[in-house]
Design an enzyme around this catalytic site. Sequence first.
Site, mmCIF file in Angstrom:
data_model
loop_
_atom_site.group_PDB
_atom_site.id
_atom_site.type_symbol
_atom_site.label_atom_id
_atom_site.label_comp_id
_atom_site.label_asym_id
_atom_site.label_seq_id
_atom_site.Cartn_x
_atom_site.Cartn_y
_atom_site.Cartn_z
ATOM 1 N N MET A 59 -11.818 2.195 -1.201
ATOM 2 C CA MET A 59 -10.835 2.438 -0.151
ATOM 3 C C MET A 59 -11.155 3.706 0.637
ATOM 4 O O MET A 59 -11.251 3.678 1.867
ATOM 5 C CB MET A 59 -9.429 2.526 -0.742
ATOM 6 C CG MET A 59 -8.866 1.197 -1.191
ATOM 7 S SD MET A 59 -8.815 -0.043 0.125
ATOM 8 C CE MET A 59 -7.696 0.714 1.283
ATOM 9 N N ASP A 114 -16.087 13.931 -2.694
ATOM 10 C CA ASP A 114 -15.912 13.410 -4.041
ATOM 11 C C ASP A 114 -16.603 14.369 -5.001
ATOM 12 O O ASP A 114 -17.249 15.332 -4.570
ATOM 13 C CB ASP A 114 -16.452 11.978 -4.180
ATOM 14 C CG ASP A 114 -15.632 11.150 -5.184
ATOM 15 O OD1 ASP A 114 -15.367 11.669 -6.286
ATOM 16 O OD2 ASP A 114 -15.253 10.012 -4.860
ATOM 17 N N GLU A 174 -4.703 5.924 -8.649
ATOM 18 C CA GLU A 174 -3.240 5.917 -8.658
ATOM 19 C C GLU A 174 -2.669 6.668 -9.860
ATOM 20 O O GLU A 174 -2.311 6.069 -10.871
ATOM 21 C CB GLU A 174 -2.720 4.475 -8.644
ATOM 22 C CG GLU A 174 -2.922 3.744 -7.331
ATOM 23 C CD GLU A 174 -2.039 4.276 -6.217
ATOM 24 O OE1 GLU A 174 -0.938 3.741 -6.003
ATOM 25 O OE2 GLU A 174 -2.442 5.248 -5.549
ATOM 26 N N LYS A 217 -2.911 13.300 -8.181
ATOM 27 C CA LYS A 217 -2.696 13.524 -6.749
ATOM 28 C C LYS A 217 -2.033 14.880 -6.509
ATOM 29 O O LYS A 217 -2.435 15.633 -5.602
ATOM 30 C CB LYS A 217 -1.853 12.384 -6.161
ATOM 31 C CG LYS A 217 -2.586 11.044 -6.101
ATOM 32 C CD LYS A 217 -1.673 9.938 -5.581
ATOM 33 C CE LYS A 217 -2.296 8.552 -5.714
ATOM 34 N NZ LYS A 217 -3.452 8.326 -4.842
ATOM 35 N N SER A 266 -0.908 3.229 -2.927
ATOM 36 C CA SER A 266 -0.439 1.869 -2.634
ATOM 37 C C SER A 266 0.920 1.579 -3.251
ATOM 38 O O SER A 266 1.516 0.540 -2.976
ATOM 39 C CB SER A 266 -1.455 0.843 -3.150
ATOM 40 O OG SER A 266 -1.711 1.046 -4.522
ATOM 41 N N HIS A 323 -1.205 4.012 4.261
ATOM 42 C CA HIS A 323 -1.676 3.031 3.289
ATOM 43 C C HIS A 323 -2.470 1.939 3.995
ATOM 44 O O HIS A 323 -1.920 1.088 4.697
ATOM 45 C CB HIS A 323 -0.491 2.422 2.533
ATOM 46 C CG HIS A 323 -0.910 1.394 1.525
ATOM 47 N ND1 HIS A 323 -0.211 0.237 1.289
ATOM 48 C CD2 HIS A 323 -1.997 1.342 0.699
ATOM 49 C CE1 HIS A 323 -0.830 -0.468 0.376
ATOM 50 N NE2 HIS A 323 -1.913 0.179 0.005
ATOM 51 N N ASN A 381 -7.391 -3.490 1.871
ATOM 52 C CA ASN A 381 -8.784 -3.831 1.590
ATOM 53 C C ASN A 381 -9.068 -5.286 2.004
ATOM 54 O O ASN A 381 -8.272 -6.165 1.673
ATOM 55 C CB ASN A 381 -9.037 -3.640 0.085
ATOM 56 C CG ASN A 381 -10.493 -3.771 -0.286
ATOM 57 O OD1 ASN A 381 -11.376 -3.526 0.514
ATOM 58 N ND2 ASN A 381 -10.750 -4.182 -1.513
ATOM 59 N N GLU A 398 0.330 0.863 6.676
ATOM 60 C CA GLU A 398 1.709 1.278 6.441
ATOM 61 C C GLU A 398 1.801 2.799 6.613
ATOM 62 O O GLU A 398 1.103 3.539 5.921
ATOM 63 C CB GLU A 398 2.164 0.895 5.027
ATOM 64 C CG GLU A 398 2.360 -0.600 4.850
ATOM 65 C CD GLU A 398 2.775 -0.980 3.445
ATOM 66 O OE1 GLU A 398 3.699 -1.793 3.298
ATOM 67 O OE2 GLU A 398 2.162 -0.458 2.481
ATOM 68 N N ASN A 423 3.080 -4.332 -0.730
ATOM 69 C CA ASN A 423 2.855 -4.524 -2.163
ATOM 70 C C ASN A 423 4.138 -4.896 -2.897
ATOM 71 O O ASN A 423 4.107 -5.634 -3.882
ATOM 72 C CB ASN A 423 2.238 -3.267 -2.781
ATOM 73 C CG ASN A 423 0.739 -3.207 -2.550
ATOM 74 O OD1 ASN A 423 0.107 -4.217 -2.279
ATOM 75 N ND2 ASN A 423 0.169 -2.027 -2.633
#
Length: 693
Positions: A319, A338, A393, A398, A420, A441, A444, A453, A491
């Site tokens: 993503m 990263d 997630e 986060k 998500s 959001h 994929n 979103e 979702n």
Amino acid sequence: MFEGLRFNHWKTSESDDGIVTLTLDRADSSVNAISRAVLDELEQIVERLAIEKPAGVIIHSAKPSGFAVGADIKAFVDYAKHDTVLENIEHGQRVYESLARLPCPTVAAVHGACMGGGTELILACRQRIAADDDKTRIALPEVMLGIHPGWGGTARLPRLIGATEALPLMLTGKSLSAKRALTLGVVDRVARREELLVEARLLLRRPQAHPFVRRAKAWGTNTWLARQVLAPMVVKQTAAKVRKEHYPAPFAMIDVWKRGGSDIRQRLKLEARSVARLAKTPTAQNLIRIFFLQERLKAQGSGTEAGIKHVHVVGAGVMGGDIAAWAAFKGFDVTLQDREMKFIQPALDRARQLYEKKLKTPEQVEDTVRRLRADVEGKGAATADLAIEAIFESAEAKEALYANLEPQFQADEILASNTSSIPLDELRRNLKAPQRFLGLHFFNPVAQMPLVEVVRHDRLDPAIEKRALAFCKAIGKLPVAVKGTPGFLVNRILMPYLLEAMRLYSEGVPGPLLDREAKKFGMPMGPIELADTVGLDVCASVGKELAPFLGLEVPPGLDGKLEAGKRGKKDGQGLYMWQDGKPIKPEVDKDYVMPPDLQERMILPMVNEAIACLADGVVDDADLLDAGVIFGTGFAPFRGGPIQYARSEGTDKLKAKLEQLAQRYGDRFKPKNGWDHPALAQSGFELAAATAS
């Protein structure tokens, strides 16, 4: 020649050599949409031209955006409401046919967008010339609105370039570049934009002769025998892609072409009557409403400057890497962070593949590649205008990342999460500037899925939301603003469908059967294939996050697959085996007896949750809910979205079915709060008209 006549939408001029130039410039509009008033004025002009017989006629557009975007869809909705579609279609046909019969050469000079009724206008001219640049696009996309060309497109294009080339264009609505249009014979010449009218005058004086092979093909594929042989083949090819009961327009168009003879008057009559019939179908009503919903989503980012040039993305997984690649593709400077270069490099490799596929020259590819830079140390966060977090997630992970990122930010830098499912009220707890934090959001695959979103929370600054909407517009996405509650919109609605399908799968229902039934309803992909495509790890993660909130359970079996490293398409094995990016679906035992309520068990939980989202105010209104679900999940467009589906099927009927399922299978099927919402009362073209306004 036109003394005493005043026009609002056309400008007329005549040169010393007797050539008349007609300039389409619809009043009070930035684009040329062909309305009844535009056609009425053209009718008067053509009547005068037929009498005066000029040396030639050039038709072009004064709008920088292009030639014409097609017929005025708002007016079409009004015709449908008042049952005057046939009358107005026939009127447009008469005007275009009068133009086609002028006793002088005519040339259409095309630049930019030339769609639908605009393309039919240029087909009524003897010849066509197009601006040779990337902005020129020529198409007959009416099937996307549940109808087909009605102002002579089906009557003229097959006779111009041959049925084997014309039918696929009209059946798919695919647009042509100037060069492709030249190759096919849709246009006769291309020219530089600034030389278009000069070259059009030359084309009037020296008409381009069509090659014999092309003329022979155009004739040969439209004979009576060819139409009887080819039509069933085209029907079969079309039926492999769409169902006739879902999308009747392509099949109606093939029939119109098959029955059309050598007389254009007969072909036009068949075409007009067919469009008038299609206009009354629920499919056309729903697809036209979706067209207006798409325009509404596009407009949400208008009127505000995003103030974003540099985007910093943290997390180079599928993503995050693809969000970064897409932003660079759309012209933004992007840094991608990263932990190590080995995690970033695959994202850079995927990005290059995307650019090589989308861009025409190696120079364009290299320019775009240079805009996307690896940033292991994360220095880009301090100079970015927007930072997008796209890590796994975990609320704790986060929040820890935000604590490190936020102190580096510029004064007006926006922080966005691609979460998500995690509620934003939870993620914003420890931020110093929660007013500049929101969710973006993506879905994929990022390059293909149009929806984003834009996720709100109780401390969000409305000005930041507007900047985020403007950013979505700048990267060519359709934004929908949603509440930051668990699962947001898409979702939250999709998960009951996927979890019920997984439950059915664990009960022994074959995956291919579940996929087939979902596609029969109109979903673009079955739930088992979808779970593998999204990734079983993602499904499990989102499912565990949302299941308690939704009152559901994650069915057994996923953990075993994940422990064995079988996450789906990305691993080559999940619920299905995958080869060359495609699932290998096992044969279903011919003696297997399918449960009679299989489709209802999958689809109705999704509709039930959509109703609950409407009642909870997850989006601002029912239109935005339907738009979000259609563009975010591909929910059967011809059904108009889950709210429109509930309207058309009848709320009492669907509630009763849910209650029956609840008695049979458990409380998860009980009708949720919201089935008495006033938005469920509207329907049909009344609703399309309301959406348009």
